[in-house]
Design an enzyme around this catalytic site. Structure first.
Site, PDB file in Angstrom:
ATOM      1  N   ARG A 113      38.025  -3.885  30.023  1.00 49.05           N
ATOM      2  CA  ARG A 113      38.414  -4.218  29.013  1.00 49.05           C
ATOM      3  C   ARG A 113      37.351  -3.741  27.954  1.00 49.05           C
ATOM      4  NH1 ARG A 113      40.673  -8.815  31.602  1.00 49.05           N
ATOM      5  NH2 ARG A 113      42.845  -8.753  30.981  1.00 49.05           N
ATOM      6  N   LYS A 135      35.908   5.914  15.808  1.00 51.75           N
ATOM      7  CA  LYS A 135      37.393   5.618  16.079  1.00 51.75           C
ATOM      8  C   LYS A 135      37.330   5.937  17.210  1.00 51.75           C
ATOM      9  CE  LYS A 135      39.239   5.202  11.285  1.00 51.75           C
ATOM     10  NZ  LYS A 135      40.136   5.882  10.511  1.00 51.75           N
ATOM     11  N   GLU A 177      33.368  19.040   7.606  1.00 56.49           N
ATOM     12  CA  GLU A 177      33.914  18.235   7.488  1.00 56.49           C
ATOM     13  C   GLU A 177      32.609  17.817   6.670  1.00 56.49           C
ATOM     14  OE1 GLU A 177      36.302  15.709   8.303  1.00 56.49           O
ATOM     15  OE2 GLU A 177      37.188  16.412  10.090  1.00 56.49           O
ATOM     16  N   LYS A 213      28.857   9.256   5.754  1.00 56.12           N
ATOM     17  CA  LYS A 213      30.186   8.642   6.825  1.00 56.12           C
ATOM     18  C   LYS A 213      29.129   6.956   7.067  1.00 56.12           C
ATOM     19  CE  LYS A 213      33.022   9.224  11.085  1.00 56.12           C
ATOM     20  NZ  LYS A 213      34.039   9.166  11.003  1.00 56.12           N
ATOM     21  N   GLU A 223      37.690  -0.322   8.491  1.00 60.23           N
ATOM     22  CA  GLU A 223      38.972   0.868   7.441  1.00 60.23           C
ATOM     23  C   GLU A 223      40.269  -0.414   6.902  1.00 60.23           C
ATOM     24  OE1 GLU A 223      39.852   5.155   8.469  1.00 60.23           O
ATOM     25  OE2 GLU A 223      42.096   4.865   7.474  1.00 60.23           O
ATOM     26  N   ARG A 227      37.124   2.978   3.473  1.00 63.64           N
ATOM     27  CA  ARG A 227      36.426   3.937   4.805  1.00 63.64           C
ATOM     28  C   ARG A 227      37.782   5.079   4.700  1.00 63.64           C
ATOM     29  NH1 ARG A 227      35.121   3.054  11.299  1.00 63.64           N
ATOM     30  NH2 ARG A 227      35.389   5.421  11.612  1.00 63.64           N
ATOM     31  N   ASN A 231      39.442  10.522   5.198  1.00 64.59           N
ATOM     32  CA  ASN A 231      40.699  10.472   5.746  1.00 64.59           C
ATOM     33  C   ASN A 231      40.708  11.652   4.064  1.00 64.59           C
ATOM     34  OD1 ASN A 231      40.369   8.756   7.560  1.00 64.59           O
ATOM     35  ND2 ASN A 231      41.565   7.191   6.498  1.00 64.59           N
ATOM     36  N   HIS A 234      43.334  14.766   4.643  1.00 62.29           N
ATOM     37  CA  HIS A 234      43.703  14.594   6.552  1.00 62.29           C
ATOM     38  C   HIS A 234      45.154  13.963   6.688  1.00 62.29           C
ATOM     39  CE1 HIS A 234      39.211  14.401   7.740  1.00 62.29           C
ATOM     40  NE2 HIS A 234      39.769  14.522   8.368  1.00 62.29           N
ATOM     41  N   HIS A 238      46.632  17.038   8.662  1.00 66.06           N
ATOM     42  CA  HIS A 238      47.687  16.318  10.518  1.00 66.06           C
ATOM     43  C   HIS A 238      48.477  16.854  10.089  1.00 66.06           C
ATOM     44  CE1 HIS A 238      44.213  12.586  11.310  1.00 66.06           C
ATOM     45  NE2 HIS A 238      44.318  13.571  11.395  1.00 66.06           N
ATOM     46  N   HIS A 251      40.990  21.079  13.753  1.00 69.87           N
ATOM     47  CA  HIS A 251      41.197  19.621  12.990  1.00 69.87           C
ATOM     48  C   HIS A 251      40.592  20.375  12.049  1.00 69.87           C
ATOM     49  CE1 HIS A 251      41.111  15.731  12.172  1.00 69.87           C
ATOM     50  NE2 HIS A 251      40.088  16.197  12.248  1.00 69.87           N
TER      51      HIS A 251
HETATM   52  N1  LIG Z   1      36.943   9.885  16.356  1.00 71.07           N
HETATM   53  C1  LIG Z   1      36.455  10.292  15.075  1.00 71.07           C
HETATM   54  O1  LIG Z   1      36.060   9.813  14.078  1.00 71.07           O
HETATM   55  C2  LIG Z   1      37.123  11.712  14.710  1.00 71.07           C
HETATM   56  C3  LIG Z   1      36.817  12.095  13.271  1.00 71.07           C
HETATM   57  C4  LIG Z   1      36.815  13.827  13.408  1.00 71.07           C
HETATM   58  C5  LIG Z   1      37.875  14.942  14.469  1.00 71.07           C
HETATM   59  N2  LIG Z   1      38.164  13.969  15.364  1.00 71.07           N
HETATM   60  C6  LIG Z   1      38.785  15.095  16.074  1.00 71.07           C
HETATM   61  O2  LIG Z   1      38.259  16.132  17.125  1.00 71.07           O
HETATM   62  C7  LIG Z   1      39.109  16.719  18.001  1.00 71.07           C
HETATM   63  C8  LIG Z   1      38.614  17.819  17.143  1.00 71.07           C
HETATM   64  O3  LIG Z   1      36.811  17.955  17.928  1.00 71.07           O
HETATM   65  P1  LIG Z   1      36.606  19.244  17.809  1.00 71.07           P
HETATM   66  O4  LIG Z   1      36.932  20.155  16.886  1.00 71.07           O
HETATM   67  O5  LIG Z   1      34.676  19.353  18.171  1.00 71.07           O
HETATM   68  O6  LIG Z   1      37.287  20.165  19.428  1.00 71.07           O
HETATM   69  P2  LIG Z   1      37.449  20.090  20.403  1.00 71.07           P
HETATM   70  O7  LIG Z   1      36.324  18.986  21.348  1.00 71.07           O
HETATM   71  O8  LIG Z   1      38.254  20.788  21.650  1.00 71.07           O
HETATM   72  O9  LIG Z   1      36.127  21.658  21.793  1.00 71.07           O
HETATM   73  C9  LIG Z   1      35.873  22.911  20.496  1.00 71.07           C
HETATM   74  C10 LIG Z   1      36.004  23.671  21.691  1.00 71.07           C
HETATM   75  O10 LIG Z   1      34.858  23.556  21.529  1.00 71.07           O
HETATM   76  C11 LIG Z   1      33.965  23.962  23.204  1.00 71.07           C
HETATM   77  N3  LIG Z   1      32.524  23.154  23.134  1.00 71.07           N
HETATM   78  C12 LIG Z   1      32.257  22.053  22.806  1.00 71.07           C
HETATM   79  N4  LIG Z   1      31.006  21.363  22.164  1.00 71.07           N
HETATM   80  C13 LIG Z   1      30.146  23.848  23.087  1.00 71.07           C
HETATM   81  C14 LIG Z   1      29.348  24.068  23.268  1.00 71.07           C
HETATM   82  N5  LIG Z   1      28.316  23.617  22.922  1.00 71.07           N
HETATM   83  N6  LIG Z   1      29.146  25.677  22.754  1.00 71.07           N
HETATM   84  C15 LIG Z   1      30.607  26.060  23.163  1.00 71.07           C
HETATM   85  N7  LIG Z   1      31.861  26.023  23.116  1.00 71.07           N
HETATM   86  C16 LIG Z   1      31.538  24.490  23.197  1.00 71.07           C
HETATM   87  C17 LIG Z   1      34.939  23.008  23.788  1.00 71.07           C
HETATM   88  O11 LIG Z   1      35.458  22.801  24.723  1.00 71.07           O
HETATM   89  C18 LIG Z   1      36.173  23.125  22.779  1.00 71.07           C
HETATM   90  O12 LIG Z   1      37.183  24.739  23.517  1.00 71.07           O
HETATM   91  C19 LIG Z   1      40.209  16.303  17.396  1.00 71.07           C
HETATM   92  O13 LIG Z   1      40.797  15.792  18.455  1.00 71.07           O
HETATM   93  C20 LIG Z   1      40.421  15.589  16.241  1.00 71.07           C
HETATM   94  O14 LIG Z   1      41.186  14.861  16.074  1.00 71.07           O
HETATM   95  C21 LIG Z   1      37.759  13.063  15.738  1.00 71.07           C
END
Ligand SMILES: NC(=O)c1ccc[n+]([C@@H]2O[C@H](COP(=O)([O-])OP(=O)(O)OC[C@H]3O[C@@H](n4cnc5c(N)ncnc54)[C@H](O)[C@@H]3O)[C@@H](O)[C@H]2O)c1
Length: 337
Positions: A113, A135, A177, A213, A223, A227, A231, A234, A238, A251
């Site tokens: 939890r 999130k 972003e 942010k 949100e 907030r 989006n 998005h 999405h 993304h």
């Molecule tokens: N929680 C939130 O508020 C929020 C906001 C925006 C996006 N997201 C989510 O984030 C995700 C996308 O994140 P992302 O773009 O970081 O993708 P990711 O986490 O898949 O990373 C991209 C790639 O880079 C590699 N990688 C990571 N760090 C590295 C480094 N320092 N050196 C070399 N390679 C590295 C990873 O292994 C992966 O293959 C999506 O699922 C999206 O929905 C969440």
């Protein structure tokens, strides 16, 4: 640079610093059991650097890519936490991009939890955006972030030196972003992309984006109102992301495309396109309108008639406007192609 997310008892520090991964233990108590979550694409030394500062650490490495942000990935992390003997006073630490952060954060929110969560983002996207705000989620099938929680981290450490190992495409992906943050709330940040080299100003770009942010999340953690501005881009983004199958178009790239139709002024839209080209982000996409609409009708933010969209009328300022599904289709046709 140090920022503080002020959310009463859920407040936390956000550190943006080259070499930060080696200093996590100086910022928070790590003299306890820790489950460190990373993925196969993140250089393994990053997780090992953090593990070396913990009382007793176990590293779980999920497969890289959006596919791990799934119920199966969630189970893998929870099982690792159980096998490591994590108790309620222990900690889950994410060392990776947005996938690892969302997955590890949701595991931290759920295990027993809820246990402490520390986020060490290693992609531009995660350092600029996803690591703060609380999130956390996994996807269900092809539907993004359908299962999740609000679970704020106790600390965020963005080590800008870790970005040096990213591929150019992933590096650019996360900058989308930051362009978003500029368009909705910080004109100077947007103009910095027009006039300067992003890599040379990365710490400023990350910090300014986080401030945008942070200011919004502090006003509306769950949100219920403002907030939703985050989006921006998005809704269609999405839809494009899902249509492509998770992972095909990144993304940030989808968000970049999704923002264009939501910019009212055609001159500003052209400026955004020029910034995308400079950064190596896609500026146009072809798509199947019927499939796009089918996804939008199932989006968790959609109502029966349409969606509340975020629009930008002039640089650095946003407003909300409801759009019916037909209107969205027309907007997308005009702006994304
Ligand atoms: N929680 C939130 O508020 C929020 C906001 C925006 C996006 N997201 C989510 O984030 C995700 C996308 O994140 P992302 O773009 O970081 O993708 P990711 O986490 O898949 O990373 C991209 C790639 O880079 C590699 N990688 C990571 N760090 C590295 C480094 N320092 N050196 C070399 N390679 C590295 C990873 O292994 C992966 O293959 C999506 O699922 C999206 O929905 C969440």
């Amino acid at each position: 640079m140090k920022l503080t997310m002020r959310l009463g008892e859920r407040s936390y520090d956000i550190i943006v610093k080259a070499g930060g991964l080696g200093r996590v233990g100086q910022l928070i108590n790590l003299d306890r059991r820790a489950l460190i979550v990373t993925d196969t694409g993140v250089p393994a030394e990053y997780a090992r650097t953090v593990a070396a500062q913990c009382g007793k650490a176990k590293i779980v490495t999920v497969e890289q890519g959006e596919g791990s942000k799934s119920i199966a990935g969630f189970e893998q992390v929870l099982t690792a936490a159980m096998d490591a003997g994590l108790t309620r006073s222990d900690v889950v630490i994410a060392v990776g991009g947005g996938v690892v952060g969302d997955l590890a954060g949701f595991a931290a929110a759920s295990y027993m939890r809820g246990v402490d969560f520390i986020n060490c983002p290693t992609t531009t996207l995660a350092q600029i955006d996803s690591s703060i705000g609380g999130k956390v989620a996994v996807n269900l099938g092809h539907t993004k972030n359908l299962v999740g929680a609000f679970w704020q981290p106790k600390l965020v450490v963005a080590d800008t030196a870790a970005l040096d190992t990213l591929t150019p495409r992933h590096y650019a992906n996360g900058l989308a972003e930051a362009v978003k943050a500029g368009l909705i709330a910080d004109a100077d940040l947007f103009e910095l992309f027009e006039t300067e080299d992003a890599r040379e100003h990365i710490e400023e770009i990350i910090t300014r984006s986080l401030v945008v942010k942070k200011n919004i999340v502090e006003r509306d953690e769950r949100e219920n109102g403002p907030r939703a501005a985050l989006n921006f881009g998005h809704t269609l983004g999405h839809a494009i992301e899902s249509r492509e199958g998770l992972g095909g178009v990144y993304h940030g790239e989808c968000v970049a495309l999704g923002m264009l139709p939501m910019i009212d002024d055609s001159k500003l839209r052209q400026r955004a396109r020029a910034v995308y080209k400079k950064l190596g982000l896609p500026a146009r996409v072809t798509y199947d309108g019927d499939k796009l609409m089918e996804y939008l009708r199932h989006d968790k933010k959609s109502g029966a008639e349409g969606v509340k969209t975020v629009r930008v009328r002039e640089l650095g300022q946003h407003y909300f406007q409801f759009a019916g599904f037909d209107e969205l289709r027309a907007l997308a046709k005009e702006g994304v192609r």
